[in-house]
Design a protein around this motif. Structure first.
Motif, PDB file in Angstrom:
ATOM      1  N   GLY A  30       0.795  -1.221   0.000  1.00  0.00           N
ATOM      2  CA  GLY A  30       0.000   0.000   0.000  1.00  0.00           C
ATOM      3  C   GLY A  30       0.827   1.269   0.000  1.00  0.00           C
ATOM      4  O   GLY A  30       0.395   2.296   0.533  1.00  0.00           O
ATOM      5  N   VAL A  31       2.005   1.219  -0.625  1.00  0.00           N
ATOM      6  CA  VAL A  31       2.898   2.387  -0.669  1.00  0.00           C
ATOM      7  C   VAL A  31       3.330   2.633  -2.105  1.00  0.00           C
ATOM      8  O   VAL A  31       2.976   1.893  -3.021  1.00  0.00           O
ATOM      9  CB  VAL A  31       4.136   2.173   0.236  1.00  0.00           C
ATOM     10  CG1 VAL A  31       3.730   2.057   1.700  1.00  0.00           C
ATOM     11  CG2 VAL A  31       4.913   0.918  -0.193  1.00  0.00           C
ATOM     12  N   GLY A  32       4.129   3.692  -2.313  1.00  0.00           N
ATOM     13  CA  GLY A  32       4.641   3.986  -3.645  1.00  0.00           C
ATOM     14  C   GLY A  32       5.811   3.092  -4.014  1.00  0.00           C
ATOM     15  O   GLY A  32       6.517   2.573  -3.133  1.00  0.00           O
ATOM     16  N   PRO A  33       6.063   2.893  -5.322  1.00  0.00           N
ATOM     17  CA  PRO A  33       7.117   1.971  -5.766  1.00  0.00           C
ATOM     18  C   PRO A  33       8.505   2.287  -5.235  1.00  0.00           C
ATOM     19  O   PRO A  33       9.303   1.373  -4.962  1.00  0.00           O
ATOM     20  CB  PRO A  33       7.079   2.097  -7.292  1.00  0.00           C
ATOM     21  CG  PRO A  33       5.700   2.557  -7.601  1.00  0.00           C
ATOM     22  CD  PRO A  33       5.300   3.440  -6.454  1.00  0.00           C
ATOM     23  N   MET A  34       8.841   3.579  -5.085  1.00  0.00           N
ATOM     24  CA  MET A  34      10.184   3.921  -4.644  1.00  0.00           C
ATOM     25  C   MET A  34      10.449   3.523  -3.200  1.00  0.00           C
ATOM     26  O   MET A  34      11.605   3.523  -2.765  1.00  0.00           O
ATOM     27  CB  MET A  34      10.450   5.406  -4.847  1.00  0.00           C
ATOM     28  CG  MET A  34      10.527   5.821  -6.316  1.00  0.00           C
ATOM     29  SD  MET A  34      11.822   4.968  -7.249  1.00  0.00           S
ATOM     30  CE  MET A  34      13.284   5.765  -6.588  1.00  0.00           C
ATOM     31  N   ALA A  35       9.420   3.151  -2.466  1.00  0.00           N
ATOM     32  CA  ALA A  35       9.624   2.632  -1.108  1.00  0.00           C
ATOM     33  C   ALA A  35      10.386   1.318  -1.128  1.00  0.00           C
ATOM     34  O   ALA A  35      10.923   0.898  -0.102  1.00  0.00           O
ATOM     35  CB  ALA A  35       8.282   2.443  -0.405  1.00  0.00           C
TER      36      ALA A  35
END
Length: 250
Positions: free
Chosen positions: A95-100
């Motif tokens: 549930g986060v952005g890809p760069m995480a």
């Protein structure tokens, strides 16, 4: 980029491995290879591998700017390279952005390129680790000003490998976090997934009493094997986690 020593790396340096450091732009790796397999040319090879994946990601981001900007799950374009696809898939689960997931992904992809999926190797990238080991390993936990910092370690058995061990913190380091966890440590079947979930779990900690909630969040994500969440003097652990007192506190 000039390599800058990170003192926490002494927490996981393994005596039977040759460790060397390679840095390019924001990617700063410590790589451990069995002594019998180490050759000096591996250092230059690792540098080339890092540059290859960095450039591949940068080229893709230039065509999909939202991939790097968004803090939410993101659908990649058909031409996305495998590393971007894996980052996006892991980020969607968390549930986060890809760069995480970028630090864990870089550690894992470099490890695969250097040693393949079977050979023993440890690659650490800013506290995010890909590990494949034939023997038990101790991985120290750094949790900033928490009283648990440098006092605990994870004992990782070979049967869990290969795996990712990634840490997010809202109080230590430059990585973006919307939480106040001193350390959200995630064990997962891949370093890419572990990195994304560590970010999500860390974001869930706004108060030390949130550590159990963050551990439950991680437990619900497929592929996560264990979690240790630390905030101040509070700690929650779940899953296949074997914590021991650190044998080498700083």
């Amino acid at each position: 980029m000039v390599y800058e020593e990170r003192s926490y790396r002494r927490l996981f340096a393994q005596e039977d491995l040759v460790h060397f450091q390679v840095a390019y732009k924001e990617t700063d790796l410590d790589i451990g290879i069995p002594k019998a397999r180490f050759k000096p040319e591996l250092v230059r090879r690792a540098e080339k591998i890092i540059r290859y994946y960095r450039r591949e990601l940068e080229a893709y981001i230039s065509r999909d700017l939202d991939f790097a900007r968004t803090l939410a799950p993101h659908d990649v374009k058909p031409e996305a390279p495998p590393i971007a696809r894996e980052m996006a898939a892991a980020a969607r689960l968390a549930g986060v952005g890809p760069m995480a997931a970028v630090a864990g992904a870089m550690a894992q992809y470099v490890a695969f390129a250097l040693a393949g999926p079977e050979e023993e190797i440890i690659v650490e990238n800013g506290g995010d680790i890909y590990l494949n080991s034939s023997r038990s390993r101790l991985i120290g936990i750094f949790a900033g000003a928490s009283p648990f910092s440098h006092r605990l370690a994870l004992r990782i058995e070979p049967r869990l490998c290969p795996l990712g061990i990634c840490t997010s913190s809202g109080t230590v380091g430059p990585s973006l976090s919307f939480g106040r966890a001193d350390a959200a440590v995630i064990l997962a079947t891949s370093a890419t997934l572990a990195d994304a979930v560590a970010t999500a779990a860390g974001n869930a900690v706004q108060d030390p009493l949130d550590v159990e909630k963050a551990a439950r969040l991680a437990a619900e994500i497929p592929g996560v094997l264990g979690a240790v969440i630390i905030a101040g003097d509070k700690l929650a652990a779940w899953g296949r986690v074997n914590m021991v007192r650190s044998e080498n506190p700083l």
